[in-house]
Design a protein around this motif. Structure first.
Motif, PDB file in Angstrom:
ATOM      1  N   VAL A   1       0.846  -1.196   0.000  1.00 38.90           N
ATOM      2  CA  VAL A   1       0.000   0.000   0.000  1.00 38.90           C
ATOM      3  C   VAL A   1       0.883   1.248   0.000  1.00 38.90           C
ATOM      4  N   ILE A   2       0.839   1.980  -1.104  1.00 41.10           N
ATOM      5  CA  ILE A   2       1.679   3.173  -1.275  1.00 41.10           C
ATOM      6  C   ILE A   2       0.856   4.361  -1.753  1.00 41.10           C
ATOM      7  N   GLY A   3      -0.012   4.127  -2.740  1.00 40.12           N
ATOM      8  CA  GLY A   3      -0.767   5.229  -3.315  1.00 40.12           C
ATOM      9  C   GLY A   3      -1.702   4.735  -4.390  1.00 40.12           C
ATOM     10  N   ASP A   4      -2.226   5.676  -5.165  1.00 42.76           N
ATOM     11  CA  ASP A   4      -3.182   5.301  -6.204  1.00 42.76           C
ATOM     12  C   ASP A   4      -3.236   6.411  -7.246  1.00 42.76           C
ATOM     13  N   VAL A   5      -3.773   6.063  -8.411  1.00 41.74           N
ATOM     14  CA  VAL A   5      -3.959   7.041  -9.481  1.00 41.74           C
ATOM     15  C   VAL A   5      -4.875   8.150  -8.980  1.00 41.74           C
TER      16      VAL A   5
ATOM     17  N   GLY B   1      -1.894   9.914  -5.854  1.00 34.33           N
ATOM     18  CA  GLY B   1      -0.447   9.875  -5.716  1.00 34.33           C
ATOM     19  C   GLY B   1      -0.040   9.054  -4.500  1.00 34.33           C
ATOM     20  N   VAL B   2       1.163   9.311  -4.010  1.00 35.32           N
ATOM     21  CA  VAL B   2       1.662   8.598  -2.831  1.00 35.32           C
ATOM     22  C   VAL B   2       1.011   9.183  -1.579  1.00 35.32           C
ATOM     23  N   PHE B   3       0.434   8.324  -0.731  1.00 35.59           N
ATOM     24  CA  PHE B   3      -0.223   8.822   0.477  1.00 35.59           C
ATOM     25  C   PHE B   3       0.344   8.217   1.762  1.00 35.59           C
TER      26      PHE B   3
ATOM     27  N   HIS C   1      -2.214  -0.667 -10.084  1.00 31.34           N
ATOM     28  CA  HIS C   1      -1.459  -0.243 -11.275  1.00 31.34           C
ATOM     29  C   HIS C   1      -0.447   0.854 -10.931  1.00 31.34           C
ATOM     30  N   PHE C   2      -0.878   1.818 -10.142  1.00 32.80           N
ATOM     31  CA  PHE C   2       0.009   2.911  -9.731  1.00 32.80           C
ATOM     32  C   PHE C   2       1.221   2.368  -8.983  1.00 32.80           C
TER      33      PHE C   2
ATOM     34  N   ASP D   1       3.796   0.513 -11.178  1.00 31.94           N
ATOM     35  CA  ASP D   1       4.682   1.454 -11.877  1.00 31.94           C
ATOM     36  C   ASP D   1       5.753   1.993 -10.940  1.00 31.94           C
ATOM     37  N   LEU D   2       5.336   2.377  -9.745  1.00 32.14           N
ATOM     38  CA  LEU D   2       6.288   2.964  -8.803  1.00 32.14           C
ATOM     39  C   LEU D   2       7.362   1.960  -8.390  1.00 32.14           C
ATOM     40  N   LEU D   3       6.949   0.741  -8.083  1.00 33.72           N
ATOM     41  CA  LEU D   3       7.898  -0.267  -7.612  1.00 33.72           C
ATOM     42  C   LEU D   3       8.835  -0.736  -8.717  1.00 33.72           C
TER      43      LEU D   3
END
Length: 283
Positions: A113-117, A120-122, A146-147, A150-152
């Motif tokens: 759990v990092i963020g979402d479209v 962003g990062v929360f 999906h977000f 991409d980040l990872l």
């Protein structure tokens, strides 16, 4: 009966973190040992809440007490979700090491759990890097949206081929099985959303109708469902089919009721006998 040690946040009202995952797993016949990383009155998305955040030492203490019962060899998997801090993350990864020492066949499912479209990062600073550099190398299964994929992976993905490359980059870090949720590529129709389960060089896509709601706890339920069915079948293909059908049914019932909280208890039949199933396509 499989046993899962679930280390996540907990809310008294609603269904998020362990308040979503524990019941989901139990309804599927899995024994769950919940360890809470926070105890809040409700999800923070409401804008106001009460309660407190625990630290890594607290998690270690609870796990130590479980270990003192001599039961860790019977633990089949560790599931983690939202990490409030890298400190909590280190406690989770340390717990995974303890469980795998007691039971080498145990699996670690990390919901990163990092963020979402759109949002962003929360999470707090340091958490995304911790997940990428420490949690993923320890994980067997990972369930990014999906977000987060991409980040990872350090990539921007718009096509199916690019998503496959990003999945391979994540798998190269550690986890053999990747479930990408809330996936939207150039191939995805406007009225649909995809889930993609990737394992052993194969990719299995389930496409479900897009629903017009956003509720807390849906991602926590998906991760729990996918882990439960993967433990049962050993197959990413079968696990994504079952997980997609159940979560879509839960969300459809929730949307129809106009509820802000996922109807996990009222619609629990969707967990064991989904009202609608969807085709799995190997791509």
């Amino acid at each position: 009966m499989p046993t899962v040690l679930s280390i996540q946040s907990h809310v008294a009202y609603g269904h998020a973190g362990n308040s979503s995952a524990v019941f989901t797993l139990q309804r599927l016949g899995i024994e769950v040992w919940p360890v809470h990383t926070v105890q809040f009155s409700n999800h923070t998305g409401y804008g106001a809440w009460t309660g407190r955040v625990f630290d890594g030492q607290f998690v270690d203490e609870v796990v130590e007490g479980i270990a003192d019962r001599g039961v860790l060899p019977g633990c089949d998997a560790v599931l983690s979700g939202y990490l409030g801090s890298p400190d909590i993350g280190h406690a989770v990864v340390g717990t995974v090491a303890r469980v795998k020492e007691a039971n080498p066949a145990a699996r670690y499912c990390c919901d990163p759990v990092i963020g979402d479209v759109g949002r962003g990062v929360f999470v707090r600073p340091g958490v995304p890097e911790f997940i990428r550099d420490v949690a993923l190398p320890a994980a067997d299964l990972v369930t990014p949206n999906h977000f987060e994929l991409d980040l990872l992976s350090g990539r921007t993905t718009r096509t199916t081929a690019e998503v496959k490359d990003a999945v391979a980059a994540v798998q190269a870090i550690g986890p053999t099985t990747v479930l990408t949720t809330s996936l939207v590529t150039e191939d995805t129709p406007d009225d649909a959303v995809d889930l993609l389960a990737s394992e052993g060089g194969r990719h299995f896509r389930v496409r479900t109708p897009r629903l017009g709601l956003s509720v807390n706890g849906a991602g926590d339920a998906v991760a729990a469902l996918f882990l439960a069915h993967h433990l049962r079948t050993g197959s990413a293909e079968q696990a994504v089919a079952a997980a997609a059908a159940s979560v879509w049914g839960l969300l459809a019932r929730t949307e129809a009721a106009g509820s802000r909280e996922i109807l996990l208890v009222a619609a629990q039949g969707e967990l064991v006998a989904p009202s609608r199933t969807f085709e799995v396509e190997e791509i």
